[in-house]
Design a protein around this motif. Structure first.
Motif, PDB file in Angstrom:
ATOM      1  N   TYR A  54      -2.967   5.406   1.194  1.00 20.73           N
ATOM      2  CA  TYR A  54      -3.283   4.008   1.406  1.00 20.73           C
ATOM      3  C   TYR A  54      -2.779   3.178   0.234  1.00 20.73           C
ATOM      4  O   TYR A  54      -2.733   3.629  -0.899  1.00 20.73           O
ATOM      5  CB  TYR A  54      -4.791   3.831   1.569  1.00 20.73           C
ATOM      6  CG  TYR A  54      -5.382   4.719   2.647  1.00 20.73           C
ATOM      7  CD1 TYR A  54      -4.821   4.762   3.922  1.00 20.73           C
ATOM      8  CD2 TYR A  54      -6.485   5.518   2.390  1.00 20.73           C
ATOM      9  CE1 TYR A  54      -5.356   5.568   4.911  1.00 20.73           C
ATOM     10  CE2 TYR A  54      -7.028   6.328   3.378  1.00 20.73           C
ATOM     11  CZ  TYR A  54      -6.459   6.342   4.634  1.00 20.73           C
ATOM     12  OH  TYR A  54      -6.985   7.142   5.611  1.00 20.73           O
ATOM     13  N   GLY A  55      -2.431   1.939   0.540  1.00 19.73           N
ATOM     14  CA  GLY A  55      -1.933   1.022  -0.479  1.00 19.73           C
ATOM     15  C   GLY A  55      -1.664  -0.337   0.147  1.00 19.73           C
ATOM     16  O   GLY A  55      -2.156  -0.642   1.235  1.00 19.73           O
ATOM     17  N   ARG A  61      -3.559  -6.200  -1.595  1.00 24.98           N
ATOM     18  CA  ARG A  61      -3.675  -5.698  -2.975  1.00 24.98           C
ATOM     19  C   ARG A  61      -4.335  -4.331  -2.881  1.00 24.98           C
ATOM     20  O   ARG A  61      -5.319  -4.144  -2.164  1.00 24.98           O
ATOM     21  CB  ARG A  61      -4.527  -6.635  -3.825  1.00 24.98           C
ATOM     22  CG  ARG A  61      -4.803  -6.061  -5.187  1.00 24.98           C
ATOM     23  CD  ARG A  61      -5.608  -6.931  -6.142  1.00 24.98           C
ATOM     24  NE  ARG A  61      -6.384  -7.986  -5.550  1.00 24.98           N
ATOM     25  CZ  ARG A  61      -6.553  -9.183  -6.098  1.00 24.98           C
ATOM     26  NH1 ARG A  61      -5.982  -9.485  -7.244  1.00 24.98           N
ATOM     27  NH2 ARG A  61      -7.298 -10.092  -5.515  1.00 24.98           N
ATOM     28  N   TRP A  62      -3.759  -3.376  -3.612  1.00 25.18           N
ATOM     29  CA  TRP A  62      -4.355  -2.034  -3.693  1.00 25.18           C
ATOM     30  C   TRP A  62      -3.890  -1.428  -5.001  1.00 25.18           C
ATOM     31  O   TRP A  62      -2.749  -1.012  -5.136  1.00 25.18           O
ATOM     32  CB  TRP A  62      -3.917  -1.172  -2.522  1.00 25.18           C
ATOM     33  CG  TRP A  62      -4.732   0.085  -2.378  1.00 25.18           C
ATOM     34  CD1 TRP A  62      -4.822   1.115  -3.272  1.00 25.18           C
ATOM     35  CD2 TRP A  62      -5.558   0.430  -1.285  1.00 25.18           C
ATOM     36  NE1 TRP A  62      -5.654   2.090  -2.796  1.00 25.18           N
ATOM     37  CE2 TRP A  62      -6.123   1.689  -1.560  1.00 25.18           C
ATOM     38  CE3 TRP A  62      -5.876  -0.184  -0.073  1.00 25.18           C
ATOM     39  CZ2 TRP A  62      -6.993   2.328  -0.685  1.00 25.18           C
ATOM     40  CZ3 TRP A  62      -6.737   0.457   0.791  1.00 25.18           C
ATOM     41  CH2 TRP A  62      -7.290   1.697   0.479  1.00 25.18           C
ATOM     42  N   ASP A  63      -4.761  -1.388  -5.976  1.00 22.88           N
ATOM     43  CA  ASP A  63      -4.431  -0.901  -7.308  1.00 22.88           C
ATOM     44  C   ASP A  63      -5.392   0.231  -7.653  1.00 22.88           C
ATOM     45  O   ASP A  63      -6.548  -0.009  -8.024  1.00 22.88           O
ATOM     46  CB  ASP A  63      -4.534  -2.044  -8.316  1.00 22.88           C
ATOM     47  CG  ASP A  63      -4.098  -1.665  -9.716  1.00 22.88           C
ATOM     48  OD1 ASP A  63      -4.150  -0.463 -10.082  1.00 22.88           O
ATOM     49  OD2 ASP A  63      -3.718  -2.575 -10.473  1.00 22.88           O
ATOM     50  N   GLU A  64      -4.918   1.472  -7.491  1.00 28.06           N
ATOM     51  CA  GLU A  64      -5.751   2.652  -7.755  1.00 28.06           C
ATOM     52  C   GLU A  64      -6.233   2.688  -9.200  1.00 28.06           C
ATOM     53  O   GLU A  64      -7.395   2.997  -9.465  1.00 28.06           O
ATOM     54  CB  GLU A  64      -4.974   3.938  -7.444  1.00 28.06           C
ATOM     55  CG  GLU A  64      -4.705   4.167  -5.976  1.00 28.06           C
ATOM     56  CD  GLU A  64      -5.910   4.693  -5.217  1.00 28.06           C
ATOM     57  OE1 GLU A  64      -6.836   5.262  -5.816  1.00 28.06           O
ATOM     58  OE2 GLU A  64      -5.905   4.523  -3.983  1.00 28.06           O
ATOM     59  N   LYS A  80      -8.927  -3.655  -4.672  1.00 28.39           N
ATOM     60  CA  LYS A  80      -8.199  -3.835  -3.421  1.00 28.39           C
ATOM     61  C   LYS A  80      -8.716  -5.064  -2.693  1.00 28.39           C
ATOM     62  O   LYS A  80      -9.876  -5.452  -2.841  1.00 28.39           O
ATOM     63  CB  LYS A  80      -8.281  -2.592  -2.531  1.00 28.39           C
ATOM     64  CG  LYS A  80      -9.677  -2.250  -2.023  1.00 28.39           C
ATOM     65  CD  LYS A  80      -9.645  -1.010  -1.148  1.00 28.39           C
ATOM     66  CE  LYS A  80     -11.012  -0.741  -0.524  1.00 28.39           C
ATOM     67  NZ  LYS A  80     -10.941   0.188   0.572  1.00 28.39           N
ATOM     68  N   SER A  81      -7.819  -5.685  -1.907  1.00 29.74           N
ATOM     69  CA  SER A  81      -8.160  -6.894  -1.153  1.00 29.74           C
ATOM     70  C   SER A  81      -7.459  -6.866   0.194  1.00 29.74           C
ATOM     71  O   SER A  81      -6.326  -6.396   0.292  1.00 29.74           O
ATOM     72  CB  SER A  81      -7.685  -8.157  -1.889  1.00 29.74           C
ATOM     73  OG  SER A  81      -8.102  -8.184  -3.228  1.00 29.74           O
ATOM     74  N   VAL A 137     -13.998  -2.338  -8.673  1.00 28.84           N
ATOM     75  CA  VAL A 137     -14.969  -1.419  -9.266  1.00 28.84           C
ATOM     76  C   VAL A 137     -14.648  -1.285 -10.756  1.00 28.84           C
ATOM     77  O   VAL A 137     -13.530  -0.926 -11.128  1.00 28.84           O
ATOM     78  CB  VAL A 137     -14.915  -0.030  -8.594  1.00 28.84           C
ATOM     79  CG1 VAL A 137     -15.952   0.901  -9.215  1.00 28.84           C
ATOM     80  CG2 VAL A 137     -15.126  -0.153  -7.092  1.00 28.84           C
ATOM     81  N   LEU A 138     -15.654  -1.566 -11.590  1.00 28.83           N
ATOM     82  CA  LEU A 138     -15.482  -1.559 -13.043  1.00 28.83           C
ATOM     83  C   LEU A 138     -16.501  -0.628 -13.694  1.00 28.83           C
ATOM     84  O   LEU A 138     -17.624  -0.492 -13.200  1.00 28.83           O
ATOM     85  CB  LEU A 138     -15.706  -2.979 -13.593  1.00 28.83           C
ATOM     86  CG  LEU A 138     -14.823  -4.064 -12.991  1.00 28.83           C
ATOM     87  CD1 LEU A 138     -15.433  -5.438 -13.216  1.00 28.83           C
ATOM     88  CD2 LEU A 138     -13.447  -3.981 -13.589  1.00 28.83           C
TER      89      LEU A 138
END
Length: 168
Positions: free
Chosen positions: A63-64, A85-88, A93-94, A114-115
């Protein structure tokens, strides 16, 4: 017959700052950031949320950006979604909705970030939308239902990952 009869307008990350209706929720969770991210990116993300009947990717992994997903809300409303947006690495992600089964929105988007946070994690979950032009006043009347739906998502997410306050 295609149940997804209503097209929604695409948006980008600026929509979370300019949409006519916006909500941003910060959830402090006991689970570590990798565990929360894994739950949000699993083949059936958000499965712990009772208000969401079926959420599944309609794209194949990995996924991305460009990944598509379908979601059912309260068993009566469905949306098709596309991730822009998808930043592993950043666990961020958005998506925006591309189609729906009912004409509720002109545009709709969600953002998950997630932080690491104080021995657990913080999920910043944002919602942004423009109501369908003919339903603007009706959606204002539906605000209590929307608030109840968001409260359910928050409660179920805290129950699934554990609220950070219980581990202090």
């Amino acid at each position: 017959m295609n149940a997804f009869r209503y097209e929604l307008a695409p948006v980008d990350e600026t929509f979370f700052d300019i949409a006519p209706m916006r909500r941003r929720i910060g959830l402090e969770l006991a689970a570590d950031p990798d565990e929360v991210w894994a739950g949000l990116t699993s083949p059936q993300p958000l499965s712990w949320c009772r208000a969401l009947g079926d959420v599944h990717y309609s794209s194949e992994p990995p996924y991305g950006v460009g990944t598509t997903r379908e979601a059912s809300v309260l068993g009566a409303y469905r949306m098709r979604e596309r991730f822009f947006r998808w930043d592993e690495e950043a666990r961020h992600k958005s998506f925006y909705a591309t189609e729906s089964t009912l004409p509720l929105f002109e545009s709709f988007a969600e953002d998950y970030h997630v932080l690491p946070f104080d021995g657990g994690s913080k999920l910043v979950w944002s919602f942004a939308f423009s109501p369908w032009r003919r339903l603007d006043s009706a959606l204002q009347l539906g605000r209590p239902l929307a608030d109840s739906l968001l409260a359910s998502l928050v409660k179920d997410t805290r129950a699934h990952f554990g609220p950070l306050t219980e581990v202090r």
